[in-house]
Enzyme design. Sequence first.
Site, PDB file in Angstrom:
ATOM      1  N   HIS A  56       1.655   3.322   1.493  1.00 30.76           N
ATOM      2  CA  HIS A  56       1.394   2.077   0.765  1.00 30.76           C
ATOM      3  C   HIS A  56       0.886   2.340  -0.652  1.00 30.76           C
ATOM      4  CE1 HIS A  56       1.178   0.941   4.997  1.00 30.76           C
ATOM      5  NE2 HIS A  56       1.467  -0.291   4.633  1.00 30.76           N
ATOM      6  N   GLU A  88      15.295  -0.320   5.761  1.00 32.25           N
ATOM      7  CA  GLU A  88      15.516  -0.123   4.325  1.00 32.25           C
ATOM      8  C   GLU A  88      16.912   0.422   4.030  1.00 32.25           C
ATOM      9  OE1 GLU A  88      12.775   0.641   5.947  1.00 32.25           O
ATOM     10  OE2 GLU A  88      11.338  -0.714   4.990  1.00 32.25           O
TER      11      GLU A  88
END
Length: 335
Positions: free
Chosen positions: A140, A71
Amino acid sequence: MMTEEMNQEPAVETLSMAKAINRALVDEMSSNRKVVVMGEDVGALGGVFRVTEGLSTQFGTQRVMDSPLGEAGIVGTSLGLALRGYRPVAEIQFDGFIFPAFNQITSQLSKMHGRTGKNYEVPVTIRVPFGGAIGSIEHHSESPEALFAHTPGLRVITPSSPHDAYWMLRKAITCPDPVLYFEPKRRYWQKGEVNFADTTFDPFTAEVRRAGTDMTIATYGPLVPVALAAAEAAAEDGRSVEVIDLRSISPLDVETVAASVNKTGRLVITHEAPTFGGIGGELSARITERCFYSLESPVLRVGGFHMPYPSARVEEEYVPGIDRILEAIERSFTY
């Protein structure tokens, strides 16, 4: 023979939020060749939620780039591309995976415009599926928006409907500032009308979703439908509740909320993120300063608990629902 009207695209279509976001990407990439998309699995797979489905086929792998699992590299590369004149749209696969890129976003991306004496703009859009209630777990199902709203130089927005999702993303991509665009993943499959002729749309202002006179609820993103349902339930008990969709978390449209509270005298703020240190605390302080003499009771907050996101079996206890919001409404009226 087809008439001119028959050849025109309809101004209003019913789309899911995921399809509306996809359409926004298609329209911006079609109108500006400098718009590029990158992220993990955004190309051939079309993203884990299929939001970028078909883009690679339509625009090619030079503009829809599958990145390595990193990321920080996705955001750092986007920053470099922006400085070279591109308009990158980066996808972070899940909310909880954004933290490896936290330094790039808060130390580099947010400061570049000021650091260069305002000589360089960094029009980077970072799409972040966020929030819970999809039966998943920590990493998540998180809501880290307050961490980024706290950082000057970043704009933070989140849609609650397909119409807003479409226009917010288009406005984010054309914005000269870096924008974090939080997508409520549990609303990806929610359908609604998208008015493609709404060219005056402003993503940085709040919207009154339901008018009321007795109480105001301020919320955003995934909880807007929940707040509307709570307002509907409260109406059965004779409570007239106004619901405001903040839409922009930074900048925060305090004016719209203050105008509502000066009318109703009561405010409940609700979001999925932990109440401690959340956006609700900032908005509560601002409204208390602005509307102190109009308030009939303290500003109340309903949010997630100050703990790691729980297992899917008990997430309904963690994520604010209709009952917790109704309890706050009734608590407000006890003062």
